[in-house]
Write an enzyme that holds these catalytic residues in place. Sequence first.
Site, PDB file in Angstrom:
ATOM      1  CD  GLU A 107     -10.250   3.608   0.561  1.00 56.34           C
ATOM      2  OE1 GLU A 107     -10.184   4.818   0.262  1.00 56.34           O
ATOM      3  OE2 GLU A 107      -9.501   2.735   0.080  1.00 56.34           O
TER       4      GLU A 107
ATOM      5  CB  SER B 171       0.416  -7.957  -0.688  1.00 57.47           C
ATOM      6  OG  SER B 171      -0.480  -8.705   0.104  1.00 57.47           O
TER       7      SER B 171
ATOM      8  CE  LYS C 134      -4.114  -2.002   0.306  1.00 59.46           C
ATOM      9  NZ  LYS C 134      -5.026  -2.001  -0.844  1.00 59.46           N
TER      10      LYS C 134
END
Lengths: 267, 377
Positions: free
Chosen positions: B94, B363, B72
Amino acid sequence: MNNIENKFKELALKKEGALVIGTVPGYPDLKTSFDIVKKIVASGADILELSSSFSDPIADGPTLTAAHQKVLGSGVTKSQILDFYKKITASFDIPVFVIEYANIVYKIGLDRYFKKLRECGIDTVVIPDIPMEELEPFYHSAEKNGVNLALLIAPTSPDERIKRIARKSKVFVYCVLITGVTGAREVIDGATAGFIERVRKLIALPLVAGFGISQPQHIRALSKHNVDGFIVCSKIIDIINKNTSSKKKMLNELGRYISIMKSATNN
Amino acid sequence: MPETLVPALEELEDAFFTIVKKDKKFKAELNQALKDYAGRPTPLYFAENLSKKLGVKIYLKREDLLHGGAHKSNNAIGQGLLAKYMGKKRIIAETGAGQHGFAAAMAGAFLGIPTEVYMGVEDIKRQKLNVLKMKVCKAKIHPVQVRPGIGTLKDAVNEALRDWITNIKTTYYSIGSVVGPHPYPLLVRDFQKIIGEEIKKQILKKEGKLPTAIVACLGGGSNAIGAFYDFIKDKKVSLIAVEAAGKGLHTKKHSATINKGSDGILHGSLSAMLQTRDGQVKEVHSIAAGLDYPGVGPEHSYLNKIERVVYSTATDQEAIEAFKILSETEGIIPAIESAHAVAYIIREAKKYKKTDIVVINLSGRGDKDLDLISKIL
């Protein structure tokens, strides 16, 4: 000419604005919802707006979002809502339009949805989350099935865009008064007046203002700028919510409020 | 999308093409930040123990080692920097698992832009560590609930969109995945495609050939598209995305959007989604807060339709098992989201030859899930 257009014409002759009262069909339940509509009609509303429930209504503020959630949570189905529309249009002599989020129309199928709506006696729809760029399939299907799509403009819309939207819009243009979501507000400010002045010059269709209107002085202030209609919905839900313990009181309060709002449109 | 947002989306689209795609200064600044602040390139690690156990060569793309603890960061730093170039004074985001929320908070602190994060009440409860990390970085957290106790990622997206509609001039909405209205799916994919570009260089250096398969978990789809994008044209490389099957695809408790969904319009894009016959968006479930989303990026919907990517699933139970196995064999604790990708290869290993090379996009790291796992194990 459909009955909403006729209503605007009739009111214009009397130099009156249209009071558009909105509610959520099936809220707080189907039976009470019918009585609420009955009261709305009896109290002098000119046009009825039915804000159909969606699980993810991003243009709506907390009041309407919670009402939509409650209707869906109660297990009311789309076919029950369509039957409700049919009952409303058969029972009352008031022009009606529906607010419907795009995914509902898409999932049911564009042609099928508009056809069903027509069968319920409703011929005007506002889809709050379809911008001009994505309008085409909805526009054609609605047109084919005899349904009018009224489009929205917002304070963020540039002049050229407003003109393009106005050319496509049917029956009226829904003018979102504020940069924000739906919900009753205390003050409608000077920036709003400036915005209305700007759009009035660009649009010949009836201009119906919404988002935030909750008080008679809002209507009086907007009337000065030649707004043709005033939409009040969240405040109606607020009144329903405040009076859940007594239906009689709820209906009385709604009646009183709507008459006060209507008298503000007689300029 | 409501009309109010259209001019902001046009402004963003313009910024995407002029700043992200063309501005050399922006690109240099982003690369510098990704290198020195976030720690790129991330290693491509040959997981020898796991490979022996499963009988196939497994490499892990260590996005879990990025500063921020997940892929991210690539996107949050990219969008944060874009917000700065666009002159925005406030960032909203969000988050589901809190990974994007924390990445946005961290980027906000790094770039000096106040950041506010919308997060569902259920996710706040199950991802306490990330909530604390966001707070420490001075991000303001807005809990979101649609009914008492009910609120997850899609509800957080709704609230962030409502905030954006209201504060459109000052605010930049940093969306966490390849979802939402145009240009977000392209923008976020461009910030994430570095994962696949690095995998390609690294595997060619280590093995002298492209991998047999690349596996990634799939919620909204940003880590998957990031890992896959550079390989889409390499038809021999199979690309496998793993959706959350939750308590099983035969139950209502999953979030396998592509496997069980149908086309619909959610958060401004037309893509697969989990919905009722009436078009209402379903409440979905996964043990992984980051996969718990009823929609998926539209590009994945497309890649599914053209059959370029295989969309598989793993259950909560398989993910927990994979979490354990990877921790025990390699000493690497995966995020419960990423554990879904590991679960796939554990289940399907026998279909591969010993010499096949499978790259798993790891990830995110699993610190945030230890609380949850300790309750289960």
